[in-house]
Design an enzyme around this catalytic site. Structure first.
Site, PDB file in Angstrom:
ATOM      1  N   LYS A  71      61.293 -13.722 -29.448  1.00  0.00           N
ATOM      2  CA  LYS A  71      59.867 -13.372 -29.484  1.00  0.00           C
ATOM      3  C   LYS A  71      59.353 -13.287 -30.914  1.00  0.00           C
ATOM      4  O   LYS A  71      58.224 -12.884 -31.139  1.00  0.00           O
ATOM      5  CB  LYS A  71      59.647 -12.031 -28.784  1.00  0.00           C
ATOM      6  CG  LYS A  71      59.963 -12.059 -27.307  1.00  0.00           C
ATOM      7  CD  LYS A  71      59.827 -10.676 -26.716  1.00  0.00           C
ATOM      8  CE  LYS A  71      60.522 -10.586 -25.360  1.00  0.00           C
ATOM      9  NZ  LYS A  71      60.961  -9.233 -25.063  1.00  0.00           N
ATOM     10  N   HIS A  93      84.025  -9.060 -42.244  1.00  0.00           N
ATOM     11  CA  HIS A  93      84.330  -8.594 -40.900  1.00  0.00           C
ATOM     12  C   HIS A  93      85.369  -7.484 -41.094  1.00  0.00           C
ATOM     13  O   HIS A  93      86.557  -7.675 -40.854  1.00  0.00           O
ATOM     14  CB  HIS A  93      84.886  -9.759 -40.077  1.00  0.00           C
ATOM     15  CG  HIS A  93      85.009  -9.474 -38.612  1.00  0.00           C
ATOM     16  ND1 HIS A  93      84.739  -8.239 -38.064  1.00  0.00           N
ATOM     17  CD2 HIS A  93      85.370 -10.267 -37.575  1.00  0.00           C
ATOM     18  CE1 HIS A  93      84.934  -8.297 -36.741  1.00  0.00           C
ATOM     19  NE2 HIS A  93      85.324  -9.518 -36.435  1.00  0.00           N
ATOM     20  N   ARG A 116      85.170 -10.706 -27.279  1.00  0.00           N
ATOM     21  CA  ARG A 116      86.328  -9.889 -27.642  1.00  0.00           C
ATOM     22  C   ARG A 116      85.945  -8.716 -28.518  1.00  0.00           C
ATOM     23  O   ARG A 116      86.310  -7.571 -28.222  1.00  0.00           O
ATOM     24  CB  ARG A 116      87.357 -10.765 -28.348  1.00  0.00           C
ATOM     25  CG  ARG A 116      87.725 -11.993 -27.537  1.00  0.00           C
ATOM     26  CD  ARG A 116      88.256 -13.089 -28.436  1.00  0.00           C
ATOM     27  NE  ARG A 116      89.380 -12.610 -29.221  1.00  0.00           N
ATOM     28  CZ  ARG A 116      90.643 -12.840 -28.921  1.00  0.00           C
ATOM     29  NH1 ARG A 116      90.944 -13.556 -27.863  1.00  0.00           N
ATOM     30  NH2 ARG A 116      91.600 -12.374 -29.677  1.00  0.00           N
ATOM     31  N   THR A 117      85.227  -8.988 -29.605  1.00  0.00           N
ATOM     32  CA  THR A 117      84.898  -7.912 -30.535  1.00  0.00           C
ATOM     33  C   THR A 117      83.999  -6.880 -29.861  1.00  0.00           C
ATOM     34  O   THR A 117      84.181  -5.674 -30.014  1.00  0.00           O
ATOM     35  CB  THR A 117      84.218  -8.482 -31.794  1.00  0.00           C
ATOM     36  OG1 THR A 117      85.056  -9.495 -32.331  1.00  0.00           O
ATOM     37  CG2 THR A 117      84.001  -7.413 -32.832  1.00  0.00           C
ATOM     38  N   ARG A 132      76.582  -7.363 -35.258  1.00  0.00           N
ATOM     39  CA  ARG A 132      77.064  -8.681 -35.679  1.00  0.00           C
ATOM     40  C   ARG A 132      75.849  -9.581 -35.848  1.00  0.00           C
ATOM     41  O   ARG A 132      74.932  -9.554 -35.026  1.00  0.00           O
ATOM     42  CB  ARG A 132      78.006  -9.281 -34.639  1.00  0.00           C
ATOM     43  CG  ARG A 132      78.322 -10.749 -34.953  1.00  0.00           C
ATOM     44  CD  ARG A 132      79.410 -11.303 -34.089  1.00  0.00           C
ATOM     45  NE  ARG A 132      80.709 -10.788 -34.498  1.00  0.00           N
ATOM     46  CZ  ARG A 132      81.867 -11.257 -34.027  1.00  0.00           C
ATOM     47  NH1 ARG A 132      81.874 -12.228 -33.133  1.00  0.00           N
ATOM     48  NH2 ARG A 132      83.002 -10.754 -34.438  1.00  0.00           N
TER      49      ARG A 132
END
Lengths: 314, 425
Positions: A86, A136, A58-59, A108
């Site tokens: 990695k 957020h 969604r974000t 994020r």
């Protein structure tokens, strides 16, 4: 209009005037998004990279759409899949990306403070799309815009934030923003999900939903993560729903015109009753999604303006 | 026969608890005489009224040999110690591999003898691989020179294993050093719980975890009669438990770290990983309570808890970053903050940094009296400077004091009467 920030890392660093500036501009982008031609060239020629070290549909979609509506070139990078495996460090990843000359970096990350760390190492504007349990900011801004449009103001409101506060970055950013805009904030939830020291945040803390919702203008529900349901923080899903799930009976304690919010995705029958979530007279959950795109357009537009100014100065 | 005379020195005597102007005569690496007054005999070195104290005995220094020599070696740690007035490094066993056999311990003593300008008193692990399942060869390790037994910051959860190790150690008169943390409660924690931790969204531990860890270990001491030292007491709530144990006559002592005495949890600020240490920094209330406990003698020792970490281990999000800070060179200047704040006197500081640790380990160091080894530090408690971490002798530069104003500089350090750092006069 005043917005001086170089990055959008958290609500903590924003001044109330900067918050109002984002919301005012976002209002105009709501109109643009509702119009026939959903496009502007504000970010034309700029490159936006969405870097998600944690799953998000969604974000990420919201940021992508926001960038595209403003004409930016948008690239998505799913980071769990690539370099982390990695053994590349966050700083190396940041430096690699920085060499590609992005203008807006949307990040994020599962760890608190990781986006701040990354912002120190790159030359573009960084937007925090959620870091650990820390902040957020765009979620808090979109919640603020939703409240302002529904209630006609963003001050002197009684707002209850309910559920898993301890693990929620959404709650932290909202507490900061709503406090800065002079609202009365209450936290409601089982004591195991209320962070220690919360009573010192300038909020009221309740472990009883009926008392916590008494006379509220806004009821903000939070998502309860599946992995926290079994015995660790709460005894069971059904006991949680019984004591803290938002249903008509509990909502009756709030003001008659109280609105119901949820950052999504919802667990129907856990933290919120399905009929409440779908009640168009109470629930503004769909509006929140719409405001999300507008707020992100506004934030990126303002940061891009500052970035251009900084580059032309030197 | 070599003789060295240091005169016009402000002598800091932790045993007598006194400061006085005097002269120290060193013969064959031993303090031959300590006299009041100044005697400018030919060949005497004029210390110009600066402070002369017994060299620091630092319990819990991590030298990253064997295993991680890129972080710290005996040469770099030894130089750092000399520059910081530390004349005995009591080294930790949490290396790669763990120091849990007489053979690995011999490697440590051999490497130290080759490369370190200061003394090494090595510790060994209490359980094999620090895994908390089987005890090490405590007897053999003692014979090889281990001065204490500790699993570092790993807590053995199996109390049956621990009670047997304690019982066995007791029969040999061995000193056991424990890390006092309730391991369940403190699992995954990066900072101390409270308003700051919650706002920053960092995993946190209640300060009560330390009290719980200490309570458990004291019960085991009561059960077994072992000689026990708690590595770091950092919280107010652990102090009454420590006081009761001492009042009850148990053979218990406790230390603390210089970082917990001079910094608090708010210093972490915007996720500054150089301030991530184990146990985490505490509240200001806790800090002041522990400083007071050092003044009263309830907390016996102060250590640097020197823990080198390279840039890669620290340039990470706070939760992922490694814990620990280097401290050998900053221990004395940081301790001077407590002196200038009039919280502790110089004899009190050197009681906790030199006399008590030496006494606890059964070493002859830490005293300013005839017959003691001539391990000395000459320092100016008032000399101001701004710390630049890249000037440190340690290979790793992870100090929380970078860029900070400090007061107190080491001018010279002697080990066994030999100058290992700086110059006098």
């Amino acid at each position: 209009m005043t917005f001086r920030a170089r990055h959008l890392l958290g609500i903590e660093q924003l001044h109330p005037i900067e918050i109002a500036t984002v919301l005012d501009l976002a209002d105009s982008y709501v109109d643009l998004s509702r119009g026939a031609v959903k496009h502007s060239d504000r970010l034309a020629g700029l490159t936006q990279i969405n870097m998600f070290f944690e799953n998000s549909t969604r974000t990420q979609a919201s940021f992508e759409l926001a960038g595209k509506r403003l004409g930016a070139d948008v690239m998505n990078m799913a980071m769990q899949a690539s370099s982390i495996k990695k053994g590349e460090t966050l700083i190396d990843t940041a430096l690699t990306l920085n060499a590609m000359h992005p203008d807006l970096l949307v990040v994020r990350h599962p760890h608190s403070g990781a986006v701040d760390l990354l912002a120190q190492k790159v030359t573009c504007a960084v937007l925090n799309a959620g870091d650990g349990r820390h902040e957020h900011p765009t979620q808090a801004l979109l919640d603020a815009l939703t409240i302002r449009r529904a209630k006609g103001r963003l001050h002197r409101l009684n707002i209850a934030i309910c559920g898993d506060i301890a693990h929620s970055r959404v709650a932290r950013s909202n507490i900061l923003l709503l406090g800065k805009m002079e609202n009365r904030v209450r936290l409601v939830g089982p004591p195991t999900l209320i962070p220690s020291g919360a009573a010192d945040w300038g909020v009221e803390v309740y472990d009883d939903m009926a008392k916590g919702l008494e006379g509220c203008d806004v009821v903000m529900m939070l998502r309860l993560q599946k992995e926290r349901m079994d015995g660790g923080f709460i005894p069971s899903e059904r006991e949680y729903y019984h004591r803290y799930g938002l249903d008509a009976e509990k909502l009756a304690h709030a003001k008659e015109d109280a609105i119901v919010m949820h950052p999504g995705p919802m667990n129907r029958g856990v933290e919120i009753d399905g009929t409440i979530a779908d009640d168009i007279n109470r629930s503004v959950i769909q509006e929140q999604v719409e405001m999300g795109v507008a707020v992100r357009m506004a934030a990126m537009d303002l940061l891009a303006q500052n970035l251009r100014e900084e580059r032309s100065n030197g | 026969m070599t003789e060295l005379r240091l005169t016009n020195a402000r002598l800091i005597d932790p045993e007598a608890g006194s400061e006085r102007l005097g002269t120290v005569t060193i013969r064959d690496g031993v303090l031959a005489a300590v006299d009041d007054g100044v005697s400018m005999a030919p060949g005497a070195i004029d210390c110009r009224g600066k402070c002369l104290a017994p060299g620091i005995v630092d319990i819990g220094v991590k030298v990253c040999e064997p295993g991680e020599r890129h972080k710290e070696s005996f040469r770099s740690a030894g130089r750092a110690a000399a520059a910081g007035g530390v004349t005995t490094m009591v080294t930790r066993a949490d290396t790669l591999p763990v120091i849990d056999t007489p053979e690995t311990l011999e490697f440590v003593t051999r490497r130290a003898a080759q490369d370190s300008p200061v003394r090494i008193a090595p510790m060994a692990a209490l359980t094999k691989g620090r895994a908390g399942r089987e005890m090490v060869e405590i007897g053999f390790l003692q014979d090889a020179g281990a001065v204490a037994f500790s699993d570092g910051d790993t807590v053995t959860t199996d109390t049956k294993v621990l009670s047997r190790a304690f019982t066995y150690a007791r029969s040999l008169g061995a000193l056991v050093i424990g890390h006092v943390q309730e391991p369940g409660l403190s699992a995954g924690a990066a900072v101390t719980s409270g308003k700051f931790a919650s706002l920053k969204g960092l995993p946190a531990v209640s300060p009560m975890a330390e009290r719980m860890g200490l309570d458990r270990d004291i019960a085991l001491v009561e059960m077994t009669g072992v000689k026990y030292h708690a590595d770091q007491i950092t919280t107010r709530r652990a102090l009454p438990a420590l006081q009761r144990a001492k009042a009850n006559g148990f053979d218990v002592t406790a230390g603390t770290s210089i970082h917990h005495l001079t910094l608090n949890l708010l210093d972490v600020g915007e996720y500054r990983t150089f301030f991530k240490i184990k146990p985490p920094l505490r509240s200001e209330t806790d800090r002041l309570a522990v400083v007071e406990a050092v003044a009263s003698g309830l907390v016996d020792t102060i250590s640097s808890m020197h823990t080198p970490q390279d840039e890669e281990s620290k340039r990470l999000p706070f939760e992922e970053a490694a814990s620990g800070a280097v401290g050998l060179e900053t221990l004395l200047p940081a301790a001077m903050r407590l002196y200038h704040a009039e919280l502790l006197t110089l004899p009190q500081l050197f009681r906790a940094m030199a006399l008590n640790p030496a006494k606890r380990l059964g070493l002859p160091q830490g005293r300013l009296s005839p017959g003691a080894p001539a391990d000395l530090v000459l320092f100016d408690p008032d000399a101001p400077f701004v710390l630049d971490r890249f000037t440190l002798q340690s290979k790793s530069k992870n100090t929380p004091f970078d860029g900070q104003r400090m007061e107190g500089r080491v001018l010279a350090t002697w080990v066994s009467g030999a100058l290992v750092h700086g110059s006098a006069g």
